[in-house]
Write a protein that holds these residues in place. Structure first.
Motif, PDB file in Angstrom:
ATOM      1  N   ALA A 153      68.080  32.279  20.539  1.00  0.00           N
ATOM      2  CA  ALA A 153      68.840  33.357  21.175  1.00  0.00           C
ATOM      3  C   ALA A 153      67.950  34.570  21.451  1.00  0.00           C
ATOM      4  N   ARG A 154      67.095  34.916  20.504  1.00  0.00           N
ATOM      5  CA  ARG A 154      66.208  36.069  20.700  1.00  0.00           C
ATOM      6  C   ARG A 154      65.222  35.815  21.840  1.00  0.00           C
ATOM      7  N   HIS A 155      64.672  34.617  21.891  1.00  0.00           N
ATOM      8  CA  HIS A 155      63.691  34.317  22.938  1.00  0.00           C
ATOM      9  C   HIS A 155      64.345  34.309  24.321  1.00  0.00           C
ATOM     10  N   PHE A 156      65.519  33.719  24.476  1.00  0.00           N
ATOM     11  CA  PHE A 156      66.167  33.667  25.790  1.00  0.00           C
ATOM     12  C   PHE A 156      66.628  35.050  26.240  1.00  0.00           C
ATOM     13  N   ARG A 157      67.012  35.895  25.337  1.00  0.00           N
ATOM     14  CA  ARG A 157      67.365  37.270  25.742  1.00  0.00           C
ATOM     15  C   ARG A 157      66.144  37.977  26.325  1.00  0.00           C
ATOM     16  N   LEU A 164      73.559  36.725  29.208  1.00  0.00           N
ATOM     17  CA  LEU A 164      73.398  35.301  29.499  1.00  0.00           C
ATOM     18  C   LEU A 164      73.203  34.468  28.240  1.00  0.00           C
ATOM     19  N   VAL A 165      73.282  35.085  27.079  1.00  0.00           N
ATOM     20  CA  VAL A 165      73.149  34.387  25.799  1.00  0.00           C
ATOM     21  C   VAL A 165      74.426  34.630  24.992  1.00  0.00           C
ATOM     22  N   LEU A 166      75.066  33.553  24.579  1.00  0.00           N
ATOM     23  CA  LEU A 166      76.308  33.635  23.816  1.00  0.00           C
ATOM     24  C   LEU A 166      76.085  33.028  22.438  1.00  0.00           C
ATOM     25  N   GLN A 167      76.389  33.790  21.395  1.00  0.00           N
ATOM     26  CA  GLN A 167      76.337  33.309  20.014  1.00  0.00           C
ATOM     27  C   GLN A 167      77.761  33.316  19.451  1.00  0.00           C
ATOM     28  N   TYR A 168      78.219  32.141  19.073  1.00  0.00           N
ATOM     29  CA  TYR A 168      79.601  31.969  18.610  1.00  0.00           C
ATOM     30  C   TYR A 168      79.558  31.364  17.209  1.00  0.00           C
TER      31      TYR A 168
END
Length: 406
Positions: free
Chosen positions: A195-199, A207-211
């Protein structure tokens, strides 16, 4: 006497018709005479002379065919002209066409078409490279290898799947990565790193979703409301990514705690009947389902060359295939969602991996990462001891709590 009146008829009625006939006859006689003289002069030969001329003058002047026959006999026969025959090539020889016929316009057009197709292929390859460079997968691989301990096979498989999928923007279905393993082996840590890298790579945190299932859908909340919220959030992310022509990342942690209705909703998002904007997305499911099977497999095969232990690549790849096949059979019985998933198993961590976890956490908290101190802290944890190996029961789960007590 009176001679009387003159008669009306003319005395010479035919002078206008007889005169031309006479002229024609005279011309005919002259032509015949000239022909006869020419024949006599030609047939005289070397005996011709004054006497011969006199004798010819005394001959009767009428036409005969004797001179014409002698003239025809005296003429020499003409030589026949032989036409050039057509040259036939023997069967064993090769026939060559002229150079002008061998080079036609069709050949030039074909060469031009080949050049155009080759240029298009090179352009497509460059576009693929440009699309993959947008996500900086080389940097992601280095970050995962540096921060994740004891999981080289899992890291390599994740990066390889992302390279293949992110090579182009248009896809027929989304990429579903299923990271499974026991507690404390680094699944959630890998999810946070992704998630950190794609942000950072996409330059857009939307564009990054953490659920997190336990956080976003706790027990008192109705399941239908959780399902509608998950569908809405996923639709917003993929719509924004489609507008920007990028591939979003959706990380779902603690999937084992999700109700069946949420798993059904995720399974519906993977179907090809959905809109094309749902086809271009990367889903990462983090779950401890199958952790017991992975633990038993590692302990039973501790003496074999597992993917992260032995140098024998053939034995390691074969063991990894067996593990994924057995794990897929277990997961499919739980829900059909995992039929289309790329399963990435996380193995147990040995004692040296736990020591590296302690050193990393100590350096992050401001302590000097002393090797002896990290080994003393790692010795306080529980381990499976099989065939000379020590595998941590809880992995690096208790590392943070131990370091906080320092």
């Amino acid at each position: 006497m009176d001679p009387g009146p003159p008669s009306a008829e003319p005395r010479n009625p035919g002078p206008c018709v007889i005169a031309p006939v006479r002229a024609v006859l005279r011309l005919r006689r002259r032509v015949c005479l000239l022909r006869k003289r020419r024949l006599l002069s030609t047939g005289a030969g070397p005996a011709s002379g004054p006497g011969a001329t006199h004798a010819g003058a005394e001959q009767p002047r009428f036409f005969t065919f004797d001179g014409a026959v002698e003239l025809a006999a005296s003429r020499a026969p003409r030589k026949k002209r032989w036409r050039s025959r057509v040259v036939l090539y023997p069967e064993s020889s090769r026939k060559y066409l002229p150079r002008a016929e061998r080079r036609s316009r069709a050949q030039r057009c074909l060469l031009l078409l080949v050049a155009i197709v080759g240029f298009q292929v090179l352009n497509a390859i460059e576009n693929l490279d440009d699309n993959a460079q947008r996500y900086d997968l080389d940097g992601l691989e280095k970050a995962l290898q540096r921060a994740v301990f004891g999981q080289p096979a899992a890291v390599g498989r994740i990066v390889a799947l992302l390279r293949d999928y992110l090579a182009t923007h248009v896809h027929s279905r989304p990429l579903l990565l299923a990271l499974h393993g026991p507690s404390g082996v680094g699944k959630s840590h890998v999810g946070r790193l992704l998630a950190r890298h794609f942000r950072a790579a996409l330059a857009d945190g939307a564009l990054v979703l953490q659920y997190h299932a336990r956080h976003h859908c706790p027990e008192p909340r109705p399941v239908q409301a959780c399902r509608e919220e998950l569908a809405r959030r996923v639709a917003d992310v993929v719509a924004r990514a489609e507008a920007e022509e990028k591939t979003p990342l959706l990380v779902l942690d603690e999937v084992e705690a999700m109700p069946a209705a949420l798993l059904d909703e995720l399974h519906g998002l993977m179907q090809p009947q959905r809109s094309h904007q749902f086809h271009s997305a990367v889903y990462v499911l983090l779950s401890s389902t199958g952790g017991g099977d992975i633990t038993r497999f590692v302990l039973q095969n501790a003496s074999r060359a597992l993917p992260r232990l032995g140098p024998d690549a053939a034995h390691g790849a074969r063991a990894e295939e067996e593990l994924r096949a057995s794990l897929r059979a277990v997961l499919v019985r739980e829900h059909p969602l995992w039929k289309s998933a790329a399963i990435v198993p996380f193995l147990l961590l040995d004692k040296w991996d736990v020591v590296n976890c302690f050193r990393e956490e100590m350096a992050g908290e401001g302590f000097f990462p002393e090797q002896a101190r990290a080994e003393r802290l790692a010795a306080q944890l529980s381990y499976y001891r099989v065939s000379g190996h020590e595998y941590a029961v809880t992995g690096c789960k208790q590392v943070v709590a131990k370091v906080n007590l320092l």
